[in-house]
Motif scaffolding. Structure first.
Motif, mmCIF file in Angstrom:
data_model
loop_
_atom_site.group_PDB
_atom_site.id
_atom_site.type_symbol
_atom_site.label_atom_id
_atom_site.label_comp_id
_atom_site.label_asym_id
_atom_site.label_seq_id
_atom_site.Cartn_x
_atom_site.Cartn_y
_atom_site.Cartn_z
ATOM 1 N N MET A 1 1.389 11.230 -23.173
ATOM 2 C CA MET A 1 2.546 11.098 -22.292
ATOM 3 C C MET A 1 2.399 12.264 -20.766
ATOM 4 O O MET A 1 3.348 11.103 -20.186
ATOM 5 C CB MET A 1 3.000 11.902 -23.188
ATOM 6 C CG MET A 1 3.290 10.883 -24.402
ATOM 7 S SD MET A 1 4.331 9.459 -24.022
ATOM 8 C CE MET A 1 6.178 9.984 -23.445
ATOM 9 N N ALA A 2 1.937 13.070 -20.554
ATOM 10 C CA ALA A 2 2.269 14.270 -19.590
ATOM 11 C C ALA A 2 1.281 13.817 -17.816
ATOM 12 O O ALA A 2 1.892 14.203 -17.505
ATOM 13 C CB ALA A 2 1.705 15.663 -19.868
ATOM 14 N N MET A 3 0.760 12.717 -18.986
ATOM 15 C CA MET A 3 -0.419 11.919 -17.446
ATOM 16 C C MET A 3 -0.130 10.649 -17.165
ATOM 17 O O MET A 3 -0.192 9.600 -16.441
ATOM 18 C CB MET A 3 -1.887 12.274 -18.163
ATOM 19 C CG MET A 3 -2.084 13.244 -17.442
ATOM 20 S SD MET A 3 -4.303 13.692 -18.244
ATOM 21 C CE MET A 3 -5.080 12.144 -16.558
ATOM 22 N N HIS A 4 0.806 10.147 -18.268
ATOM 23 C CA HIS A 4 1.552 8.605 -17.778
ATOM 24 C C HIS A 4 2.007 8.659 -16.369
ATOM 25 O O HIS A 4 2.850 9.476 -16.157
ATOM 26 C CB HIS A 4 2.652 8.434 -18.627
ATOM 27 C CG HIS A 4 2.698 7.179 -18.553
ATOM 28 N ND1 HIS A 4 2.359 5.597 -18.114
ATOM 29 C CD2 HIS A 4 4.545 6.552 -18.279
ATOM 30 C CE1 HIS A 4 2.888 4.581 -17.868
ATOM 31 N NE2 HIS A 4 3.948 5.289 -17.864
ATOM 32 N N GLU A 5 1.971 7.944 -15.842
ATOM 33 C CA GLU A 5 2.238 8.122 -14.076
ATOM 34 C C GLU A 5 3.880 7.776 -14.068
ATOM 35 O O GLU A 5 3.992 8.502 -12.751
ATOM 36 C CB GLU A 5 1.401 6.191 -13.268
ATOM 37 C CG GLU A 5 2.222 4.903 -13.904
ATOM 38 C CD GLU A 5 1.546 3.998 -12.915
ATOM 39 O OE1 GLU A 5 0.568 4.610 -12.292
ATOM 40 O OE2 GLU A 5 1.659 2.912 -13.412
ATOM 41 N N ASP A 6 4.051 6.999 -15.034
ATOM 42 C CA ASP A 6 5.888 6.889 -14.587
ATOM 43 C C ASP A 6 6.614 6.997 -15.770
ATOM 44 O O ASP A 6 6.976 6.404 -16.685
ATOM 45 C CB ASP A 6 6.117 6.236 -14.214
ATOM 46 C CG ASP A 6 7.388 4.914 -13.770
ATOM 47 O OD1 ASP A 6 8.819 6.763 -13.854
ATOM 48 O OD2 ASP A 6 8.536 4.399 -13.361
ATOM 49 N N LEU A 7 7.401 7.950 -16.265
ATOM 50 C CA LEU A 7 8.059 8.433 -17.643
ATOM 51 C C LEU A 7 9.192 7.850 -17.687
ATOM 52 O O LEU A 7 9.868 8.257 -18.180
ATOM 53 C CB LEU A 7 7.647 9.723 -17.934
ATOM 54 C CG LEU A 7 6.562 10.158 -18.761
ATOM 55 C CD1 LEU A 7 6.480 11.867 -19.053
ATOM 56 C CD2 LEU A 7 6.075 9.342 -19.962
ATOM 57 N N GLY A 8 9.698 7.475 -16.365
ATOM 58 C CA GLY A 8 11.161 6.980 -15.934
ATOM 59 C C GLY A 8 11.187 5.769 -16.875
ATOM 60 O O GLY A 8 12.061 5.651 -17.187
ATOM 61 N N VAL A 9 9.871 5.136 -17.513
ATOM 62 C CA VAL A 9 10.213 3.525 -18.593
ATOM 63 C C VAL A 9 10.004 4.561 -19.931
ATOM 64 O O VAL A 9 10.197 3.685 -20.250
ATOM 65 C CB VAL A 9 9.255 2.785 -17.619
ATOM 66 C CG1 VAL A 9 9.214 2.648 -16.259
ATOM 67 C CG2 VAL A 9 7.994 3.201 -18.508
ATOM 68 N N ALA A 10 9.672 5.197 -19.985
ATOM 69 C CA ALA A 10 10.146 5.663 -21.295
ATOM 70 C C ALA A 10 11.411 6.011 -22.153
ATOM 71 O O ALA A 10 12.448 5.854 -22.003
ATOM 72 C CB ALA A 10 9.685 7.271 -21.785
ATOM 73 N N LYS A 11 11.619 5.313 -23.598
ATOM 74 C CA LYS A 11 12.799 5.181 -24.048
ATOM 75 C C LYS A 11 13.859 6.457 -24.020
ATOM 76 O O LYS A 11 14.513 6.460 -23.866
ATOM 77 C CB LYS A 11 12.263 5.030 -25.217
ATOM 78 C CG LYS A 11 12.897 4.573 -26.497
ATOM 79 C CD LYS A 11 12.851 4.629 -27.955
ATOM 80 C CE LYS A 11 12.237 5.618 -29.394
ATOM 81 N NZ LYS A 11 11.743 5.655 -30.274
ATOM 82 N N ASP A 12 13.549 7.368 -24.487
ATOM 83 C CA ASP A 12 13.748 8.902 -24.172
ATOM 84 C C ASP A 12 13.932 8.870 -22.935
ATOM 85 O O ASP A 12 13.291 9.868 -22.312
ATOM 86 C CB ASP A 12 12.694 9.992 -25.176
ATOM 87 C CG ASP A 12 14.258 10.616 -24.881
ATOM 88 O OD1 ASP A 12 14.552 11.448 -24.671
ATOM 89 O OD2 ASP A 12 14.213 11.430 -26.477
#
Length: 304
Positions: free
Chosen positions: A167-178
Motif C-alpha cells: 500500500m505504501a508503495m502504490h503509485e496513487d492512493l487517491g484511488v483507494a476505497k478509503d
C-alpha cells in the motif's frame, strides 16, 4: 511532519492515542506522529560509528501480525521478536539504518492473535489503513534525521507488514476505497521494497479483479518490489492471480519493460518461513536463506 510525543495516553476506540500522548521507553525508541494525528512508537537501529556526510541508507521495516515486541502482562515487553532483532543486526552491520514502527504496541496491543484485547474499531481494514500512515511517518522521520539518507531508503515488510508495504508503495492512493489514504500523497520515499509473504487482497482498497474497466485502480508500485512467497501459503493466491497480472497489465499499457512486482514462490515453504524458531522444516530453512540473500543483494543495489 514528525513530532515527538509525551506520556498521558487516552486511547480512542481504535486503540490509538493522539500525538503528544506516547513516550519512548528507552534510548532505542522514538515517538512519531502520523498524518492521522496518531502517536506511533518506533524502534531505531543505526550502524556503529559516525554516519557519512549524507547519512546512512535506511530501511523502514514493518512487522507482521505477531507485532514487534514480545508479549508481556499487562503490556508488551521492550524485547523485540527474534526476527526483528536479527534483521536490524544484519542491516546495521552492512551500514544501513533501520526504523521499525510498532503499530500494534502504539495502539495498546502486542499481537493480532488475542481477539479479546483488539480494540473493536481496529478492524482488518482499519489496521491496513493506519499502518500505511505509520509507514509514511517512519519514512518522514528518516528524512528529518541527519543520520539517515532518505534519498536511499527502502521498505521491507513481513506478512501484514508486507501488505502495508504494498500500500505504501502504490503509485496513487487517491484511488483507494478509503478516502483518508488520498492524504498520504504521491511522494515516492522508497527506491525499492521487499514484501515477504503478503496478503494481496489489500482489504479491497484497490481493484480486486482484472477487468480493464477497473484499470485505474490496479495495483502498481512506483518502484520495484520483490515478493518472496511460500507455495503452501493460503495468502499466495491473490498475489499470483490478481496483483502480479495487474502490474504486468499496467506496465504493458505504458510500454514499461521493468517488472515492478517480481514474485518468487518457494517450493514446499509455508507462511512465515522467515521467522526464526527451533525445528523449522527444511523447505522453510531453504526459503529463508535464499530469500535473505536475495533481499540483501537487492538492498545493496537499491541503496548504493
Amino acid at each position: 511532519m514528525v513530532a515527538l510525543c509525551a506520556c498521558n495516553p487516552r486511547p480512542k476506540g481504535d486503540g490509538a492515542v493522539a500525538c503528544g500522548e506516547l513516550e519512548p521507553r528507552n534510548d532505542d525508541e522514538v515517538a512519531l506522529c502520523n498524518e492521522l494525528d496518531q502517536a506511533v512508537i518506533a524502534r531505531v537501529a543505526v550502524p556503529e560509528g559516525e554516519p557519512p556526510a549524507s547519512g546512512w541508507p535506511t530501511v523502514v521495516m514493518l512487522h507482521g501480525s505477531g507485532g514487534l515486541f514480545r508479549y508481556g502482562d499487562p503490556s508488551c515487553l521492550e524485547d523485540v521478536h527474534d526476527q526483528f532483532r536479527i534483521w536490524p543486526e544484519l542491516l546495521t552491520s552492512r551500514g544501513i539504518a533501520v526504523v521499525l514502527p510498532a503499530s500494534f504496541y502504539s495502539r495498546g496491543i502486542c499481537d493480532w492473535f488475542d481477539e479479546r484485547v483488539i480494540p473493536r474499531e481496529l478492524t482488518d481494514n482499519e489496521r491496513l489503513v493506519v499502518r500505511t500512515f505509520d509507514a509514511r511517518a517512519a519514512a518522514e522521520f528518516a528524512c528529518d534525521d541527519p543520520r539517515m539518507d532518505c534519498s536511499r531508503m527502502a521498505v521491507v515488510g513481513f506478512s501484514n507488514g508486507a501488505s502495508t508495504a504494498m500500500m505504501a508503495m502504490h503509485e496513487d492512493l487517491g484511488v483507494a476505497k478509503d478516502s483518508r489514504l488520498a492524504s498520504v500523497g504521491t511522494e515516492a520515499y522508497f527506491v525499492g521494497g521487499v514484501a515477504y509473504y503478503p496478503g494481496c487482497g489489500l482489504q479491497g482498497q484497490l481493484a480486486g479483479d482484472l477487468d480493464s474497466e477497473d484499470a485505474e485502480r490496479f495495483f502498481y508500485p512506483y518502484a520495484p518490489m520483490w515478493v518472496p512467497h511460500a507455495e503452501n501459503d493460503s495468502l499466495l493466491g491473490k498475489c499470483e492471480e490478481i496483483r502480479d497480472p495487474q502490474v504486468d497489465s499496467v506496465a504493458d499499457a505504458r510500454g514499461v519493460s521493468e517488472d515492478r512486482f517480481e514474485l518468487r514462490v518457494y517450493a514446499g515453504a509455508d507462511h512465515g518461513f522467515d521467522v526464526w524458531f527451533t525445528g523449522d522444516p527444511q523447505a522453510d530453512l531453504d526459503a529463508r536463506e535464499a530469500a535473505q540473500a536475495e533481499t540483501l543483494d537487492l538492498l545493496d543495489q537499491w541503496l548504493q
